[in-house]
Each structure stands twice: as C-alpha cells, then as structure tokens.
Write a protein that holds these residues in place. Structure first.
Motif, PDB file in Angstrom:
ATOM      1  N   THR A   1       5.052 -83.968  23.137  1.00 17.29           N
ATOM      2  CA  THR A   1       4.561 -85.255  22.640  1.00 17.29           C
ATOM      3  C   THR A   1       3.834 -86.028  23.736  1.00 17.29           C
ATOM      4  O   THR A   1       2.705 -86.470  23.539  1.00 17.29           O
TER       5      THR A   1
ATOM      6  N   LEU B   1       3.266 -79.780  17.537  1.00 20.00           N
ATOM      7  CA  LEU B   1       3.229 -81.235  17.471  1.00 20.00           C
ATOM      8  C   LEU B   1       4.071 -81.716  16.291  1.00 20.00           C
ATOM      9  O   LEU B   1       4.043 -81.125  15.213  1.00 20.00           O
TER      10      LEU B   1
ATOM     11  N   THR C   1       2.477 -87.093  14.406  1.00 22.71           N
ATOM     12  CA  THR C   1       1.158 -86.947  15.005  1.00 22.71           C
ATOM     13  C   THR C   1       0.074 -87.036  13.937  1.00 22.71           C
ATOM     14  O   THR C   1      -0.125 -86.090  13.165  1.00 22.71           O
TER      15      THR C   1
ATOM     16  N   GLY D   1      -4.135 -88.346  16.804  1.00 17.07           N
ATOM     17  CA  GLY D   1      -3.193 -87.866  17.809  1.00 17.07           C
ATOM     18  C   GLY D   1      -3.389 -86.391  18.117  1.00 17.07           C
ATOM     19  O   GLY D   1      -3.190 -85.950  19.251  1.00 17.07           O
TER      20      GLY D   1
ATOM     21  N   ALA E   1      -4.184 -84.829  21.700  1.00 24.52           N
ATOM     22  CA  ALA E   1      -3.357 -83.744  22.219  1.00 24.52           C
ATOM     23  C   ALA E   1      -4.217 -82.558  22.635  1.00 24.52           C
ATOM     24  O   ALA E   1      -4.003 -81.959  23.699  1.00 24.52           O
TER      25      ALA E   1
ATOM     26  N   VAL F   1       0.953 -78.105  13.789  1.00 25.19           N
ATOM     27  CA  VAL F   1       1.255 -79.508  13.501  1.00 25.19           C
ATOM     28  C   VAL F   1       2.103 -79.595  12.237  1.00 25.19           C
ATOM     29  O   VAL F   1       1.753 -79.012  11.201  1.00 25.19           O
TER      30      VAL F   1
END
Length: 290
Positions: free
Chosen positions: A160, A177, A181, A185, A189, A210
């Motif tokens: 994170t 992730l 997120t 985000g 990342a 994700v």
C-alpha cells in the motif's frame, strides 16, 4: 487479456470452500483468491485443498504475512504447491496487519527490512539457488530446496505505502493492491512500482492484481456503502462498484485502464449468496471484460 477472479472471504467457514472452489472450476472462473486473515483459515492449507479439489482454476493466496513464517518454510510450501499443481498456485507475501502481528508477538521493528530480506531469499530459493545470508531478520546457512519448482514462478507482494510499492518493483514479480485502491491509486502505484523496477534494472513482466469491492443484487448499493463506511473509505471517490454485470465490467475496465493486469472481485463481508457471486463473476461479468 485481463484476468478476472473472485475472493473466497475468510468470514466464511473453511468447510464452505470445497463447493465454492469446485463451482469456480466448473463455471470457468480464472482465479479464486483466498486470504490468510488472523485468526481464520490458513493460506497454504486452504490453497492446497482448493487445488486438489479442482482441475483448472488458479488459486491465489493474498497474502501470507512474512512475520509469521521462516522463509525456508514459505519456500518449501510454495515449491510443493507449484510442483504438485504446475501453473495453478499464485502466492503473495506481505507485511501482514501490524496489530495482528503484535497480538502473536511477531511484529517487526522494521517491516520493510523484513519484507525485503524475505523476498530476496524466497525468490532465490524458489529459483533453485543455494542460499547463505545473515540479515537483520532472515538468516540462512547453506540452504537449498531438494524439490524446487520445475520452472520460474512468480512471487507477488501485497503493498500500500510508497516504500513498499517501490520494493515490490525492485524485488517481487508482481504486486497485489487492496480494495481500498481506486483507479487513480492504481496509476500512482504503477508509477512507484516502475521506480523500483528502474532502480533494480528489471525489464521482466510485473503483474498488478487489484481487488475490487463488488456488490450486486437488489440491496447492492446499501451493502457496498456500509462496507466502505466500516473500512473508513466512505469518502474515497470511484471506489468499489454496485450494480449489474455491465456496471461491474465498466469498473473493472477503469482499473485495467489505470494499470491493473488482474482484477479480483471481492464480495462484501455480508454477501448473502457466495456461490451466486462466483456464478455472476464467471458467467455474467467475464463475457463483458476483454
């Protein structure tokens, strides 16, 4: 092609896993992900059982907290799964929830140092190398696996914060992730991961997985809102999705456009029909995701 998966949440008792894993296999779901949340199901034991009960679905564990494990044990268990079920086990490691690590007396003073040492040793052992190292947390003296995986395997890392994201780019093969997120985000990342990859001179593929908090059905909006509120994410824009297959597929595409390679749909903790959720992902959402 974007890989699509679903989460078997550990709020469900472990005896529910067999039917749900078989359903995932039968409906053509690509990946079923398990969590090792303290103090619920163990990640390796559930993954081994799910792999044994199925024929084709990939089983992911996201993630195994490194403070709980000697790296040799992590490598032994990972190698065993990869040899017994080639190409079907996906394992991620990470810091773990620090409060939980404190509860069991395993909280590290420097989680980032521990994760770096664990990753470097784990990837070397899984590559069939003989490893001797004496770090702050990881010490190995002439250790090699008798039964390493037959070929290269990816080691993913949950992340994170910025420093951990850079570390995943530098020392892992992929990043997981959380459902906290949003698309923006994911873009941030990806940038931090690429900084780590550049530092390490890496040009090999790096998969980004994700989780997407997802609710469907007549009460979907209320359930999604309640969970986001409970998790402290109520004010985060464009986070999670509630609605039909078309709405979910569009949310998946937003994450893919931001840099996700695999999107794993995470039902709410109070999902009333986990089997129906798997069918929804495999049969309704999958055809709408390129």
């Amino acid at each position: 092609m974007t890989a699509l998966g679903a989460v078997f949440r550990p709020q469900l008792p472990p005896e529910r896993l067999r039917a749900l894993a078989r359903l995932a296999d039968e409906t053509g779901l690509e990946e079923l992900w398990l969590w090792e949340d303290c103090f619920r199901e163990g990640g390796i034991s559930t993954a081994a059982a799910a792999l044994a009960w199925t024929e084709r679905v990939r089983i992911g564990v996201g993630l195994l907290p490194v403070p709980l494990r000697n790296v040799a044990i992590t490598a032994m268990e990972a190698a065993t799964l990869h040899r017994m079920f080639p190409g079907r086990a996906v394992l991620a490691v990470g810091h773990g929830v620090q409060d939980w690590m404190g509860q069991v007396g395993a909280r590290a003073e420097s989680p980032l140092t521990l994760l770096r040492e664990h990753l470097l040793a784990l990837r070397a052992l899984l590559a069939g190398e003989r490893v001797s190292t004496r770090g702050r947390y990881v010490s190995l003296d002439d250790v090699a696996l008798d039964w390493p995986p037959d070929g290269p395997v990816e080691v993913l890392t949950g992340a994170t914060g910025p420093r951990t994201l850079r570390l995943t780019g530098e020392a892992a093969d992929g990043t997981v992730l959380t459902a906290g997120t949003p698309p923006e985000g994911v873009r941030r990342a990806r940038g931090l991961i690429d900084e780590g990859r550049q530092k390490a001179g890496r040009t090999d593929p790096h998969r980004v997985v994700v989780y997407l908090l997802t609710a469907t059905g007549p009460d979907a909006t209320a359930r999604l809102r309640a969970e986001l509120t409970d998790e402290g994410f109520a004010d985060v824009p464009d986070l999670g999705v509630a609605g039909d297959a078309d709405a979910v597929a569009k949310a998946v595409q937003r994450l893919v456009d931001a840099g996700a390679d695999t999107v794993v749909l995470q039902p709410t903790a109070d999902e009333p029909d986990p089997e129906g959720f798997v069918r929804f992902v495999a049969q309704d959402v999958r055809p709408l995701v390129p």
